[in-house]
Write an enzyme that holds these catalytic residues in place. Structure first.
Site, PDB file in Angstrom:
ATOM      1  N   GLU A   4     -33.836 -43.293  -2.054  1.00 16.02           N
ATOM      2  CA  GLU A   4     -34.418 -42.466  -1.005  1.00 16.02           C
ATOM      3  C   GLU A   4     -34.288 -40.977  -1.309  1.00 16.02           C
ATOM      4  O   GLU A   4     -33.342 -40.546  -1.963  1.00 16.02           O
ATOM      5  CB  GLU A   4     -33.757 -42.798   0.340  1.00 16.02           C
ATOM      6  CG  GLU A   4     -34.111 -44.219   0.758  1.00 16.02           C
ATOM      7  CD  GLU A   4     -33.588 -44.621   2.124  1.00 16.02           C
ATOM      8  OE1 GLU A   4     -34.160 -45.543   2.709  1.00 16.02           O
ATOM      9  OE2 GLU A   4     -32.598 -44.034   2.597  1.00 16.02           O
TER      10      GLU A   4
ATOM     11  N   CYS B 251     -33.908 -33.288  -0.626  1.00 12.99           N
ATOM     12  CA  CYS B 251     -32.608 -33.926  -0.852  1.00 12.99           C
ATOM     13  C   CYS B 251     -32.890 -35.149  -1.728  1.00 12.99           C
ATOM     14  O   CYS B 251     -33.660 -36.028  -1.330  1.00 12.99           O
ATOM     15  CB  CYS B 251     -31.998 -34.329   0.486  1.00 12.99           C
ATOM     16  SG  CYS B 251     -30.497 -35.297   0.330  1.00 12.99           S
TER      17      CYS B 251
ATOM     18  N   CYS C 249     -24.236 -46.605  -4.660  1.00 10.03           N
ATOM     19  CA  CYS C 249     -23.134 -45.692  -4.994  1.00 10.03           C
ATOM     20  C   CYS C 249     -21.889 -46.515  -5.253  1.00 10.03           C
ATOM     21  O   CYS C 249     -21.650 -47.522  -4.572  1.00 10.03           O
ATOM     22  CB  CYS C 249     -22.878 -44.728  -3.834  1.00 10.03           C
ATOM     23  SG  CYS C 249     -21.691 -43.424  -4.251  1.00 10.03           S
TER      24      CYS C 249
ATOM     25  N   CYS D 254     -17.280 -44.130   0.678  1.00 13.69           N
ATOM     26  CA  CYS D 254     -16.951 -43.264   1.817  1.00 13.69           C
ATOM     27  C   CYS D 254     -17.278 -44.030   3.094  1.00 13.69           C
ATOM     28  O   CYS D 254     -18.386 -44.569   3.232  1.00 13.69           O
ATOM     29  CB  CYS D 254     -17.749 -41.966   1.748  1.00 13.69           C
ATOM     30  SG  CYS D 254     -17.526 -41.106   0.175  1.00 13.69           S
TER      31      CYS D 254
ATOM     32  N   CYS E 290     -20.513 -43.324   5.364  1.00 15.46           N
ATOM     33  CA  CYS E 290     -21.806 -43.176   4.698  1.00 15.46           C
ATOM     34  C   CYS E 290     -22.467 -44.530   4.480  1.00 15.46           C
ATOM     35  O   CYS E 290     -21.845 -45.445   3.925  1.00 15.46           O
ATOM     36  CB  CYS E 290     -21.591 -42.463   3.364  1.00 15.46           C
ATOM     37  SG  CYS E 290     -23.045 -42.502   2.312  1.00 15.46           S
TER      38      CYS E 290
ATOM     39  N   CYS F  78     -27.902 -36.837   6.977  1.00 16.44           N
ATOM     40  CA  CYS F  78     -26.789 -36.896   6.054  1.00 16.44           C
ATOM     41  C   CYS F  78     -25.959 -38.163   6.287  1.00 16.44           C
ATOM     42  O   CYS F  78     -25.546 -38.435   7.408  1.00 16.44           O
ATOM     43  CB  CYS F  78     -25.940 -35.660   6.311  1.00 16.44           C
ATOM     44  SG  CYS F  78     -24.922 -35.244   4.958  1.00 16.44           S
TER      45      CYS F  78
HETATM   46  S1  SF4 Z   1     -21.063 -39.889   0.721  1.00 17.24           S
HETATM   47 FE1  SF4 Z   1     -22.108 -41.853   0.298  1.00 17.24          FE
HETATM   48  S2  SF4 Z   1     -23.484 -41.450  -1.420  1.00 17.24           S
HETATM   49 FE2  SF4 Z   1     -22.013 -39.740  -1.299  1.00 17.24          FE
HETATM   50  S3  SF4 Z   1     -20.319 -40.349  -2.680  1.00 17.24           S
HETATM   51 FE3  SF4 Z   1     -19.729 -41.080  -0.641  1.00 17.24          FE
HETATM   52  S4  SF4 Z   1     -20.518 -43.199  -0.576  1.00 17.24           S
HETATM   53 FE4  SF4 Z   1     -21.547 -42.200  -2.286  1.00 17.24          FE
END
Ligand code: SF4
Length: 348
Positions: free
Chosen positions: A95, A108, A115, A119, A122, A340
């Site tokens: 995306e 962006c 990933c 986190c 996220c 975000c």
């Molecule tokens: S915020 Fe999301 S995309 Fe960014 S490093 Fe952490 S898990 Fe990965």
């Protein structure tokens, strides 16, 4: 030759392309023309390279492939943000978002399919990392979003942030290569100052950015200036303590003289007290920096919520009183999950 056997032409630099042209008994200035079509003019079919003979276009088509990225779907938010699902040549989807504001047209972009970091706040962190994006796949997102900005708002892109899916510093070579092409006069010719790479905080790679003397902006997703809290929401920080990050950032600053931006999502009842602001202010003393306080956008996988508006204001006032340049970033594209931390490839 099948497509799979063909050479992916955008993996070649100009010298490598010229070597192929010599082998094909074609003058090397032709390679330069093709390179211009590929990068400067972003043409994605050999047949559209109109200053080459038909014969040469056919030869190129037989030997090489252009793995173009395409817009699979585009969703428009009430606030004019546009979220794109891009389809890569191998069928994977990533995306990228166009964020128009009064002063800027920002793209962006994603750097990985999924990933490997996790986190907790996220949506991408709940997906597996499938692979890194190549430089041309990052470049194509920028080109397509730029076209979209011109077509919908009549304004070209002004800024690019590497804050989409993935951790850019875990795809270091391709990210830097994409920035080299975006800033090159025979690429998109954009200024380094308009590009920001955002990292979850990988000390070793931040030092490498310093060694490489990069000229683009660096942002660190900090979210807590306290190791215990940071570990809770960003497991990567177990190996990248605040002390290690401060050390890496100081090294980076010494080498590049670029100030750093700290991104700080203010979560309700987690990191929104003045005590938290004090810790952040202390961390800010390490080097010239600014702070972006970001509104949180809840995701289905986690229980975090956005801090109260007056808490965010008080937090910002405290930092400003401490002499720290602080902005509050309102969230964009919430209604289409483009904000975000919300990117997670929901194409249905
Ligand atoms: S915020 Fe999301 S995309 Fe960014 S490093 Fe952490 S898990 Fe990965």
């Amino acid at each position: 030759m099948t497509t799979a056997q063909k050479i992916d032409i955008r993996q070649l630099n100009l010298a490598q392309l010229q070597a192929h042209f010599s082998e094909m008994n074609e003058p090397t200035y032709r390679a330069k023309q093709v390179y211009q079509w590929l990068w400067e003019k972003s043409v994605r079919k050999f047949e559209d390279m109109s200053n080459l003979s038909k014969d040469l276009r056919k030869k190129l088509d037989e030997k090489f492939v252009i793995k173009a990225v395409e817009i699979h779907t585009a969703q428009f938010s009430n606030d004019h943000t546009i979220k794109n699902a891009f389809r890569l040549a191998d069928g994977n989807i990533v995306e990228g978002v166009l964020i128009p504001t009064d002063e800027r047209m920002t793209a962006c972009v994603s750097s990985q399919v999924g990933c490997s970091l996790t986190c907790k706040f996220c949506a991408t962190g709940y997906m597996d990392r499938k692979r890194n994006l190549n430089a041309d796949e990052i470049y194509d997102q920028v080109v397509l979003i730029d076209k979209q900005a011109k077509a919908n708002y009549n304004i070209p892109l002004t800024n690019i942030v590497y804050m989409g899916m993935g951790e850019p510093l875990l795809n270091y070579t391709n990210v830097l290569k994409s920035i080299e092409r975006i800033t090159a006069p025979d690429g998109l010719n954009m200024s380094y100052k308009r590009i920001t790479v955002s990292t979850a905080g990988i000390s070793k790679m931040i030092k490498k950015l310093g060694d490489d003397g990069v000229k683009f902006n660096l942002a660190l997703s900090l979210h807590a200036a306290n190791d215990i809290k940071r570990n809770e929401i960003m497991p990567i920080s177990e190996h990248n303590s605040l002390a290690a990050l401060a050390d890496a950032l100081k090294y980076y600053y010494q080498k590049t003289k670029n100030p750093v931006t700290y991104e700080y999502i203010v979560f309700n009842h987690f990191n929104d007290e003045i005590e938290d602001a004090k810790e952040l202010a202390k961390f800010c003393k390490h080097l010239p920096c600014k702070v972006n306080l970001i509104e949180y956008n809840p995701i289905q996988f986690a229980d975090f919520t956005n801090a109260e508006a007056d808490k965010i204001e008080a937090f910002a006032s405290y930092l400003r009183k401490e002499g720290i340049n602080t902005n509050i970033r309102r969230s964009r594209g919430k209604d289409i999950d483009a904000a975000c931390g919300q990117l997670a490839v929901k194409t249905d």
